[in-house]
Design an enzyme around this catalytic site. Structure first.
Site, PDB file in Angstrom:
ATOM      1  N   LEU A  92    -109.808  37.808 -13.728  1.00  0.00           N
ATOM      2  CA  LEU A  92    -109.406  36.724 -14.522  1.00  0.00           C
ATOM      3  C   LEU A  92    -107.347  36.920 -14.398  1.00  0.00           C
ATOM      4  CD1 LEU A  92    -111.813  37.295 -16.071  1.00  0.00           C
ATOM      5  CD2 LEU A  92    -110.797  35.522 -17.374  1.00  0.00           C
ATOM      6  N   TYR A  93    -106.903  36.317 -13.475  1.00  0.00           N
ATOM      7  CA  TYR A  93    -105.549  35.834 -13.450  1.00  0.00           C
ATOM      8  C   TYR A  93    -104.666  35.655 -14.142  1.00  0.00           C
ATOM      9  CZ  TYR A  93    -106.242  39.343  -9.571  1.00  0.00           C
ATOM     10  OH  TYR A  93    -106.724  40.041  -8.637  1.00  0.00           O
ATOM     11  N   PHE A  94    -103.251  35.612 -14.822  1.00  0.00           N
ATOM     12  CA  PHE A  94    -102.903  34.917 -15.935  1.00  0.00           C
ATOM     13  C   PHE A  94    -101.621  34.751 -15.445  1.00  0.00           C
ATOM     14  CE2 PHE A  94    -106.042  36.491 -18.186  1.00  0.00           C
ATOM     15  CZ  PHE A  94    -106.716  35.564 -18.790  1.00  0.00           C
ATOM     16  N   SER A 153    -105.062  31.404 -14.586  1.00  0.00           N
ATOM     17  CA  SER A 153    -104.917  30.791 -13.312  1.00  0.00           C
ATOM     18  C   SER A 153    -106.215  30.859 -12.303  1.00  0.00           C
ATOM     19  CB  SER A 153    -103.293  31.223 -12.595  1.00  0.00           C
ATOM     20  OG  SER A 153    -103.429  32.312 -12.590  1.00  0.00           O
TER      21      SER A 153
END
Lengths: 183, 183
Positions: A34-36, A100
């Site tokens: 999970l990219y933020f 994102s």
């Protein structure tokens, strides 16, 4: 810790090439990443990354700094193991960070002459090889090492884009490997 | 998870009062708490907190939301265990968070009728008792419970300020307990 890394698209016979060269199978892992993005600055522009990785051995929070040189993907990498990915995602949300992208892949890890060869099957993107070493001070030496191993494996076109960027480029309809460097 | 909590200054005989009432000693912990402020908004004003707690059982990252009612310190609390407090501190630094204070205390924990009594000896501040319960939906019930226990212990002046705020008030030379509420 500096992560010294090069990446290239992997041909079909990549696993055979690695084993022929003498690479030893270490592990097969399933990654859900999970990219933020930051509310302060766009991490795409600043070339940073904040990621929660969920895999069989547990979850981790990782920050990656901007890339340090034009030829490899070497960069500062800071990681902590966390016991609860969902709580971490919630904390990041309250701190203003926005999810994102999600990247799912299967990573087959080999050990070869002190570096890690990560053969990744990335959902929606295909096969890639990452050659990784970690360095405290001898960054140049490690950089030469990972580039040499990439060459030994018959791969001459390195890619500096992250899977996140490649997925974004694919979504936008750009063709071919982006930001490739002839080595 | 909502942390329902009341706090009061503890008189010298607090431990005896707890044991007389039937409180059972659970643990004695040494806490080293690092508080961070956000680059987006001042957590003092928004009544939020971001903390790394280092204690004998390992380190944790905790986010606390604004307090939910005027009488107690009840608030959203999200916590993850982390394996490396220093790396976490570095990650927060790269994400723009600023270390704002350190709080050191010894916490003696008692269990009493489903709530936790935390008798804290805070470096530079003195003794306090926190009565804590955790709630998913029955927040009002838990709130009544912790207020009742505080009363049973003979404490009638609750404090809504955090140790962080109390240390800041002390530093600025403000006298007496701040934001106390007669219960």
């Amino acid at each position: 810790m500096i992560e010294v890394e090069v990446k290239a698209r992997a041909p079909e016979d990549m696993a055979e090439r690695i084993v022929s060269l003498g690479g030893e199978l270490m592990a097969v892992e399933n990654h859900h990443d999970l990219y933020f993005n930051s509310p302060l600055r766009d991490f795409k522009r600043s070339d940073e990354a904040l990621r929660i990785r969920i895999k069989e051995g547990g979850a981790r929070l990782t920050y990656k700094g901007p890339k340090l040189d034009p030829l490899t993907k070497s960069r500062l990498e800071l990681t902590v193991k966390i016991d609860d990915a969902l709580q971490m995602e919630e904390i990041l949300g309250h701190l203003g960070f926005v999810l994102s992208a999600r990247v799912r892949k299967q990573r087959t890890k080999y050990s070869y002459q002190g570096v890690v060869l990560a053969l990744d099957e990335v959902e929606g993107l295909g096969s890639f090889l990452e050659v990784e070493a970690q360095a405290e001070e001898d960054i140049d030496l490690q950089r030469q090492k990972v580039l040499l191993v990439l060459e030994q494996l018959g791969l001459c076109q390195s890619i500096r884009s992250s899977y996140l960027e490649l997925l974004e480029e694919k979504r936008l309809g750009h063709a071919g490997p982006a930001r490739g460097e002839q080595i």
